[in-house]
Design a protein around this motif. Sequence first.
Motif, short mmCIF file in Angstrom:
data_model
loop_
_atom_site.label_atom_id
_atom_site.label_comp_id
_atom_site.label_asym_id
_atom_site.label_seq_id
_atom_site.Cartn_x
_atom_site.Cartn_y
_atom_site.Cartn_z
N ASN A 137 49.53 35.74 76.38
CA ASN A 137 49.22 37.10 75.98
C ASN A 137 48.67 37.10 74.56
O ASN A 137 49.14 36.32 73.72
CB ASN A 137 50.47 37.99 76.03
N VAL A 138 47.67 37.93 74.34
CA VAL A 138 47.06 38.00 73.02
C VAL A 138 48.11 38.40 71.98
O VAL A 138 48.82 39.40 72.15
CB VAL A 138 45.89 39.00 73.02
N GLY A 139 48.22 37.61 70.94
CA GLY A 139 49.20 37.87 69.91
C GLY A 139 50.55 37.22 70.16
O GLY A 139 51.43 37.27 69.30
N GLY A 140 50.71 36.61 71.36
CA GLY A 140 51.97 35.96 71.68
C GLY A 140 51.81 34.46 71.77
O GLY A 140 50.76 33.89 71.47
N THR A 141 52.86 33.81 72.20
CA THR A 141 52.83 32.36 72.32
C THR A 141 52.21 31.94 73.64
O THR A 141 52.20 32.71 74.61
CB THR A 141 54.26 31.79 72.21
N ARG A 142 51.70 30.73 73.67
CA ARG A 142 51.10 30.17 74.88
C ARG A 142 52.07 29.18 75.51
O ARG A 142 52.61 28.32 74.83
CB ARG A 142 49.78 29.49 74.53
N GLN A 143 52.26 29.32 76.82
CA GLN A 143 53.20 28.45 77.53
C GLN A 143 52.55 27.96 78.82
O GLN A 143 52.04 28.76 79.61
CB GLN A 143 54.50 29.20 77.84
N PHE A 144 52.60 26.66 79.04
CA PHE A 144 52.03 26.08 80.26
C PHE A 144 52.91 26.43 81.46
O PHE A 144 54.13 26.19 81.45
CB PHE A 144 51.91 24.57 80.12
N THR A 145 52.27 27.00 82.48
CA THR A 145 53.00 27.41 83.69
C THR A 145 52.41 26.82 84.97
O THR A 145 52.87 27.16 86.06
CB THR A 145 53.01 28.95 83.81
N GLY A 146 51.39 26.00 84.86
CA GLY A 146 50.81 25.39 86.05
C GLY A 146 50.10 26.41 86.92
O GLY A 146 49.27 27.19 86.45
N LEU A 147 50.45 26.41 88.20
CA LEU A 147 49.80 27.31 89.16
C LEU A 147 50.55 28.62 89.35
O LEU A 147 50.34 29.32 90.35
CB LEU A 147 49.65 26.59 90.51
N ALA A 148 51.41 28.97 88.42
CA ALA A 148 52.21 30.19 88.57
C ALA A 148 51.34 31.44 88.61
O ALA A 148 51.64 32.38 89.36
CB ALA A 148 53.22 30.28 87.42
N ASN A 149 50.27 31.46 87.82
CA ASN A 149 49.39 32.63 87.84
C ASN A 149 48.70 32.79 89.19
O ASN A 149 48.52 33.92 89.67
CB ASN A 149 48.35 32.51 86.73
N TYR A 150 48.33 31.70 89.81
CA TYR A 150 47.70 31.77 91.12
C TYR A 150 48.70 32.19 92.19
O TYR A 150 48.34 32.93 93.12
CB TYR A 150 47.07 30.41 91.48
N ALA A 151 49.94 31.73 92.08
CA ALA A 151 50.97 32.18 93.02
C ALA A 151 51.25 33.68 92.84
O ALA A 151 51.54 34.38 93.81
CB ALA A 151 52.25 31.37 92.80
N ARG A 152 51.13 34.14 91.62
CA ARG A 152 51.33 35.57 91.35
C ARG A 152 50.24 36.41 92.00
O ARG A 152 50.50 37.54 92.45
CB ARG A 152 51.36 35.78 89.84
N LEU A 153 49.04 35.88 92.08
CA LEU A 153 47.95 36.62 92.71
C LEU A 153 48.24 36.91 94.18
O LEU A 153 47.83 37.95 94.71
CB LEU A 153 46.64 35.83 92.59
N ALA A 154 48.91 35.98 94.86
CA ALA A 154 49.16 36.14 96.29
C ALA A 154 50.08 37.32 96.57
O ALA A 154 50.08 37.85 97.70
CB ALA A 154 49.75 34.85 96.85
N THR A 155 50.88 37.73 95.60
CA THR A 155 51.81 38.85 95.79
C THR A 155 51.40 40.09 95.00
O THR A 155 52.16 41.06 94.97
CB THR A 155 53.22 38.42 95.39
N ASP A 156 50.24 40.04 94.36
CA ASP A 156 49.77 41.17 93.56
C ASP A 156 49.02 42.14 94.47
O ASP A 156 47.87 41.88 94.87
CB ASP A 156 48.87 40.67 92.44
#
Length: 312
Positions: A58-77
């Motif tokens: 997130n802009v202004g926040g910390t960066r954290q490696f999550t792998g394919l978590a964002n793509y898994a989130r798309l499937a339920t969005d």
Amino acid sequence: MSTLAERPVTLVAEVAPPRGAPSQKVYWPFVIPALLTVGSVIVFPWAFTVWMSLHEWNVGGTRQFTGLANYARLATDERFITSIGHTLFYTILAVVLPLIFGTLAALIFNTRLPFRGVLRGLFVMPMMATPVAIALVWTMMFHPQLGVLNYLLSLVGIGPQGWVFNSATVIPSLVLVETWQWTPLVMLIVLGGLAAIPLEPYESAAIDGANALQRFRYITLPMIAPFLMVAVIIRTIDALKSFDIIYAITQGGPGTASETINLYLYSVAFAYYDVGYGSAIAVVFFALVIALSLLMLHLRQRTKWTDVQGGA
């Protein structure tokens, strides 16, 4: 004297490369600037986008490696899934309608009309207007009380419509703007195909007694099919990435009724500042565009120039 004349003369030609002749490696310095430009403008941004999509950022926040978590989130969005449906619905209408009306306009302008050149020039003028200006004009035309479209409907006894202010009609209304602007492009492409058709098949069909519909079905349509496929490819890619018209008129509303993938991506990345998730949406959208483009190109390769068959 005669002995010298009868003596055989042996000519030995040694072909040697001229001194300082350039080799193939000399051309590489001229290619390197182009490779650096392509890499910096195209390859690096996409590689960086894929890298960002693997992080929670997130802009202004910390960066954290999550792998394919964002793509898994798309499937339920649900909002993302709905935006895919809106995008496909919008794209299908924005391709089919200009294709139909553009082909019809090309057939009309291909005839010997008076002032044909002037009429063609007037017809292609919507293509020259800027999208924001078009959006402002059509927003006023769509107004439920003051818009000219509802006034024209009232002249024929039809009640006022919600147009872009109704979730059921917002996408067809936006496609109406798209059709008005890009039908001239299809017309120009099809006109090029009509100009390439020889007159002999039409003369033979007239002798055989073929009517206008049969001539179009068996002569014109097969001959302009490659040009129609070119128009389909161009319109499909352009409609998929359409953003300015939709954002300027509805901003994805009412609610999310006209929110396409592009608008959802914009909201996630630049309104909610979720850069990692927005990057994942961009990667999936890019994959969708590539898949549809490859499908269109495959269909284009199968649409070959064919000889006009007899027996119309």
